[in-house]
Design a protein around this motif. Structure first.
Motif, PDB file in Angstrom:
ATOM      1  N   MET A   1       0.837  -1.186   0.000  1.00  0.00           N
ATOM      2  CA  MET A   1       0.000   0.000   0.000  1.00  0.00           C
ATOM      3  C   MET A   1       0.881   1.247   0.000  1.00  0.00           C
ATOM      4  O   MET A   1       1.875   1.327   0.720  1.00  0.00           O
ATOM      5  CB  MET A   1      -0.900   0.008   1.242  1.00  0.00           C
ATOM      6  CG  MET A   1      -1.833   1.192   1.307  1.00  0.00           C
ATOM      7  SD  MET A   1      -2.894   1.192   2.781  1.00  0.00           S
ATOM      8  CE  MET A   1      -1.778   1.898   3.973  1.00  0.00           C
ATOM      9  N   LYS A   2       0.505   2.220  -0.818  1.00  0.00           N
ATOM     10  CA  LYS A   2       1.236   3.472  -0.877  1.00  0.00           C
ATOM     11  C   LYS A   2       1.096   4.215   0.442  1.00  0.00           C
ATOM     12  O   LYS A   2       0.026   4.258   1.041  1.00  0.00           O
ATOM     13  CB  LYS A   2       0.676   4.327  -2.025  1.00  0.00           C
ATOM     14  CG  LYS A   2       1.374   5.645  -2.201  1.00  0.00           C
ATOM     15  CD  LYS A   2       0.690   6.484  -3.280  1.00  0.00           C
ATOM     16  CE  LYS A   2       1.248   7.883  -3.266  1.00  0.00           C
ATOM     17  NZ  LYS A   2       0.513   8.790  -4.116  1.00  0.00           N
ATOM     18  N   LYS A   3       2.207   4.801   0.905  1.00  0.00           N
ATOM     19  CA  LYS A   3       2.170   5.563   2.151  1.00  0.00           C
ATOM     20  C   LYS A   3       1.257   6.772   1.997  1.00  0.00           C
ATOM     21  O   LYS A   3       1.342   7.499   1.005  1.00  0.00           O
ATOM     22  CB  LYS A   3       3.571   6.047   2.520  1.00  0.00           C
ATOM     23  CG  LYS A   3       4.324   5.105   3.396  1.00  0.00           C
ATOM     24  CD  LYS A   3       5.574   5.792   3.923  1.00  0.00           C
ATOM     25  CE  LYS A   3       6.135   5.001   5.077  1.00  0.00           C
ATOM     26  NZ  LYS A   3       7.273   5.669   5.707  1.00  0.00           N
ATOM     27  N   ARG A   4       0.411   6.962   2.988  1.00  0.00           N
ATOM     28  CA  ARG A   4      -0.459   8.137   2.986  1.00  0.00           C
ATOM     29  C   ARG A   4       0.179   9.179   3.903  1.00  0.00           C
ATOM     30  O   ARG A   4       0.011   9.157   5.119  1.00  0.00           O
ATOM     31  CB  ARG A   4      -1.862   7.757   3.450  1.00  0.00           C
ATOM     32  CG  ARG A   4      -2.519   6.725   2.537  1.00  0.00           C
ATOM     33  CD  ARG A   4      -3.975   6.520   2.865  1.00  0.00           C
ATOM     34  NE  ARG A   4      -4.166   6.051   4.230  1.00  0.00           N
ATOM     35  CZ  ARG A   4      -5.351   6.038   4.852  1.00  0.00           C
ATOM     36  NH1 ARG A   4      -6.430   6.482   4.249  1.00  0.00           N
ATOM     37  NH2 ARG A   4      -5.453   5.583   6.094  1.00  0.00           N
ATOM     38  N   GLU A   5       0.915  10.076   3.274  1.00  0.00           N
ATOM     39  CA  GLU A   5       1.656  11.074   4.028  1.00  0.00           C
ATOM     40  C   GLU A   5       1.728  12.374   3.251  1.00  0.00           C
ATOM     41  O   GLU A   5       1.441  12.418   2.058  1.00  0.00           O
ATOM     42  CB  GLU A   5       3.063  10.568   4.370  1.00  0.00           C
ATOM     43  CG  GLU A   5       3.901  10.253   3.156  1.00  0.00           C
ATOM     44  CD  GLU A   5       5.242   9.631   3.515  1.00  0.00           C
ATOM     45  OE1 GLU A   5       5.555   9.498   4.718  1.00  0.00           O
ATOM     46  OE2 GLU A   5       5.987   9.288   2.593  1.00  0.00           O
ATOM     47  N   ALA A   6       2.121  13.419   3.954  1.00  0.00           N
ATOM     48  CA  ALA A   6       2.262  14.728   3.313  1.00  0.00           C
ATOM     49  C   ALA A   6       3.293  15.542   4.080  1.00  0.00           C
ATOM     50  O   ALA A   6       3.440  15.399   5.296  1.00  0.00           O
ATOM     51  CB  ALA A   6       0.925  15.459   3.294  1.00  0.00           C
ATOM     52  N   VAL A   7       3.997  16.381   3.338  1.00  0.00           N
ATOM     53  CA  VAL A   7       4.909  17.364   3.917  1.00  0.00           C
ATOM     54  C   VAL A   7       4.465  18.722   3.398  1.00  0.00           C
ATOM     55  O   VAL A   7       4.375  18.932   2.182  1.00  0.00           O
ATOM     56  CB  VAL A   7       6.374  17.084   3.518  1.00  0.00           C
ATOM     57  CG1 VAL A   7       7.287  18.175   4.074  1.00  0.00           C
ATOM     58  CG2 VAL A   7       6.810  15.708   4.000  1.00  0.00           C
ATOM     59  N   ILE A   8       4.164  19.630   4.308  1.00  0.00           N
ATOM     60  CA  ILE A   8       3.651  20.951   3.952  1.00  0.00           C
ATOM     61  C   ILE A   8       4.512  22.019   4.601  1.00  0.00           C
ATOM     62  O   ILE A   8       4.849  21.923   5.791  1.00  0.00           O
ATOM     63  CB  ILE A   8       2.184  21.139   4.419  1.00  0.00           C
ATOM     64  CG1 ILE A   8       1.290  20.005   3.933  1.00  0.00           C
ATOM     65  CG2 ILE A   8       1.651  22.506   3.982  1.00  0.00           C
ATOM     66  CD1 ILE A   8       0.988  20.010   2.454  1.00  0.00           C
ATOM     67  N   ASN A   9       4.866  23.041   3.836  1.00  0.00           N
ATOM     68  CA  ASN A   9       5.598  24.198   4.345  1.00  0.00           C
ATOM     69  C   ASN A   9       4.782  25.455   4.071  1.00  0.00           C
ATOM     70  O   ASN A   9       4.190  25.589   2.996  1.00  0.00           O
ATOM     71  CB  ASN A   9       6.966  24.323   3.663  1.00  0.00           C
ATOM     72  CG  ASN A   9       7.878  23.158   4.004  1.00  0.00           C
ATOM     73  OD1 ASN A   9       8.284  22.992   5.134  1.00  0.00           O
ATOM     74  ND2 ASN A   9       8.181  22.339   3.007  1.00  0.00           N
ATOM     75  N   ARG A  10       4.742  26.338   5.049  1.00  0.00           N
ATOM     76  CA  ARG A  10       4.016  27.600   4.897  1.00  0.00           C
ATOM     77  C   ARG A  10       4.845  28.706   5.553  1.00  0.00           C
ATOM     78  O   ARG A  10       5.267  28.566   6.705  1.00  0.00           O
ATOM     79  CB  ARG A  10       2.644  27.509   5.556  1.00  0.00           C
ATOM     80  CG  ARG A  10       1.848  28.820   5.561  1.00  0.00           C
ATOM     81  CD  ARG A  10       0.516  28.631   6.307  1.00  0.00           C
ATOM     82  NE  ARG A  10      -0.155  29.883   6.579  1.00  0.00           N
ATOM     83  CZ  ARG A  10      -1.030  30.477   5.780  1.00  0.00           C
ATOM     84  NH1 ARG A  10      -1.341  29.908   4.618  1.00  0.00           N
ATOM     85  NH2 ARG A  10      -1.594  31.613   6.121  1.00  0.00           N
ATOM     86  N   LYS A  11       5.052  29.787   4.810  1.00  0.00           N
ATOM     87  CA  LYS A  11       5.796  30.926   5.352  1.00  0.00           C
ATOM     88  C   LYS A  11       5.030  32.202   5.034  1.00  0.00           C
ATOM     89  O   LYS A  11       4.682  32.455   3.873  1.00  0.00           O
ATOM     90  CB  LYS A  11       7.200  30.990   4.761  1.00  0.00           C
ATOM     91  CG  LYS A  11       8.049  32.090   5.369  1.00  0.00           C
ATOM     92  CD  LYS A  11       9.477  32.037   4.880  1.00  0.00           C
ATOM     93  CE  LYS A  11      10.294  33.130   5.558  1.00  0.00           C
ATOM     94  NZ  LYS A  11      11.718  33.078   5.169  1.00  0.00           N
ATOM     95  N   THR A  12       4.738  32.965   6.084  1.00  0.00           N
ATOM     96  CA  THR A  12       4.082  34.265   5.919  1.00  0.00           C
ATOM     97  C   THR A  12       4.877  35.295   6.713  1.00  0.00           C
ATOM     98  O   THR A  12       5.888  34.975   7.340  1.00  0.00           O
ATOM     99  CB  THR A  12       2.629  34.238   6.448  1.00  0.00           C
ATOM    100  OG1 THR A  12       2.651  34.195   7.883  1.00  0.00           O
ATOM    101  CG2 THR A  12       1.856  33.028   5.919  1.00  0.00           C
ATOM    102  N   GLY A  13       4.388  36.524   6.725  1.00  0.00           N
ATOM    103  CA  GLY A  13       5.016  37.560   7.526  1.00  0.00           C
ATOM    104  C   GLY A  13       4.813  37.350   9.018  1.00  0.00           C
ATOM    105  O   GLY A  13       5.432  38.049   9.829  1.00  0.00           O
ATOM    106  N   GLU A  14       3.952  36.409   9.385  1.00  0.00           N
ATOM    107  CA  GLU A  14       3.639  36.169  10.802  1.00  0.00           C
ATOM    108  C   GLU A  14       4.115  34.815  11.311  1.00  0.00           C
ATOM    109  O   GLU A  14       4.423  34.675  12.492  1.00  0.00           O
ATOM    110  CB  GLU A  14       2.123  36.269  11.011  1.00  0.00           C
ATOM    111  CG  GLU A  14       1.580  37.644  10.696  1.00  0.00           C
ATOM    112  CD  GLU A  14       0.063  37.674  10.540  1.00  0.00           C
ATOM    113  OE1 GLU A  14      -0.498  38.767  10.689  1.00  0.00           O
ATOM    114  OE2 GLU A  14      -0.536  36.615  10.275  1.00  0.00           O
ATOM    115  N   THR A  15       4.171  33.818  10.430  1.00  0.00           N
ATOM    116  CA  THR A  15       4.538  32.470  10.866  1.00  0.00           C
ATOM    117  C   THR A  15       5.382  31.758   9.814  1.00  0.00           C
ATOM    118  O   THR A  15       5.346  32.102   8.626  1.00  0.00           O
ATOM    119  CB  THR A  15       3.290  31.594  11.126  1.00  0.00           C
ATOM    120  OG1 THR A  15       2.570  31.427   9.900  1.00  0.00           O
ATOM    121  CG2 THR A  15       2.388  32.204  12.179  1.00  0.00           C
ATOM    122  N   GLU A  16       6.115  30.757  10.281  1.00  0.00           N
ATOM    123  CA  GLU A  16       6.835  29.833   9.396  1.00  0.00           C
ATOM    124  C   GLU A  16       6.632  28.440   9.956  1.00  0.00           C
ATOM    125  O   GLU A  16       6.971  28.176  11.115  1.00  0.00           O
ATOM    126  CB  GLU A  16       8.312  30.195   9.326  1.00  0.00           C
ATOM    127  CG  GLU A  16       9.080  29.344   8.327  1.00  0.00           C
ATOM    128  CD  GLU A  16      10.487  29.853   8.068  1.00  0.00           C
ATOM    129  OE1 GLU A  16      11.213  29.165   7.331  1.00  0.00           O
ATOM    130  OE2 GLU A  16      10.856  30.913   8.594  1.00  0.00           O
TER     131      GLU A  16
END
Length: 196
Positions: A1-16
């Motif tokens: 079975m294919k791994k059900r995963e995710a990697v997400i990056n978010r960068k704003t002026g307030e958070t990283e």
């Protein structure tokens, strides 16, 4: 079975934020947010949902935790949406009535593709540590908007704010574990429309 995963990056002026999620995990959490109570709740969420979750988040905490908590909700929702793919074979629905001492909280989720938050969780204390309790609703709203799910969280009984919030996060983990679970009886997408 294919791994059900995710990697997400978010960068704003307030958070990283850098976040990694594995749906079919063992409930391990490695979290750095600068908000200890929030980390405690997300650890419980991961443990009781059997999700492996890594979060490295920085934000404008000298202002308050609002932007960081909301943005973690957005990124976690994005991660669930990506890890689920087309949602073929999942149960789709999950619900639990979870006790935490005197508190009893109902959590029900539908991975419907339609964002909606029903939030009836009165919290009698405004802060737990450096965490403003009104951020529970902000986190959940951000999560459902990006995960594209319907979520109802309702207090059935209870008075201790810590217990109520803890029951909600544990319940969210349990309900989502059920909803994302694969059921061999489900052929394709669990909807008469053929799409979620």
């Amino acid at each position: 079975m294919k791994k059900r995963e995710a990697v997400i990056n978010r960068k704003t002026g307030e958070t990283e934020i850098e976040l990694k999620l594995e749906l079919d995990g063992q409930g391990r959490a490695n979290l750095e947010t600068g908000v200890p109570f929030f980390e405690h709740m997300l650890t419980l969420f991961s443990r009781h949902g059997f999700f492996d979750l890594e979060i490295n988040a920085e934000g404008d905490l000298p202002v308050d935790a609002h932007h960081l908590v909301e943005d973690v909700g957005l990124v976690l929702g994005d991660a669930f949406d990506e890890a689920l793919g087309d949602k073929a074979g999942i149960r789709r629905y999950g619900s639990v009535i979870l006790p935490m001492d005197e508190a009893l909280v109902l959590v029900a989720v539908d991975l419907s593709g339609r964002p909606y938050l029903g939030f009836e969780l009165p919290l009698g204390v405004s802060r737990l540590g450096n965490f403003e309790t009104e951020l529970v609703e902000e986190f959940l709203r951000a999560f459902v908007n990006r995960a594209k799910c319907t979520l109802h969280v309702r207090l059935l009984t209870g008075t201790n704010t810590h217990h109520i919030v803890e029951a909600a996060f544990k319940g969210l983990g349990r309900a989502l574990d059920e909803a994302v679970g694969l059921d061999p009886r489900v052929e394709g997408i669990p909807s008469t429309k053929g799409v979620l």
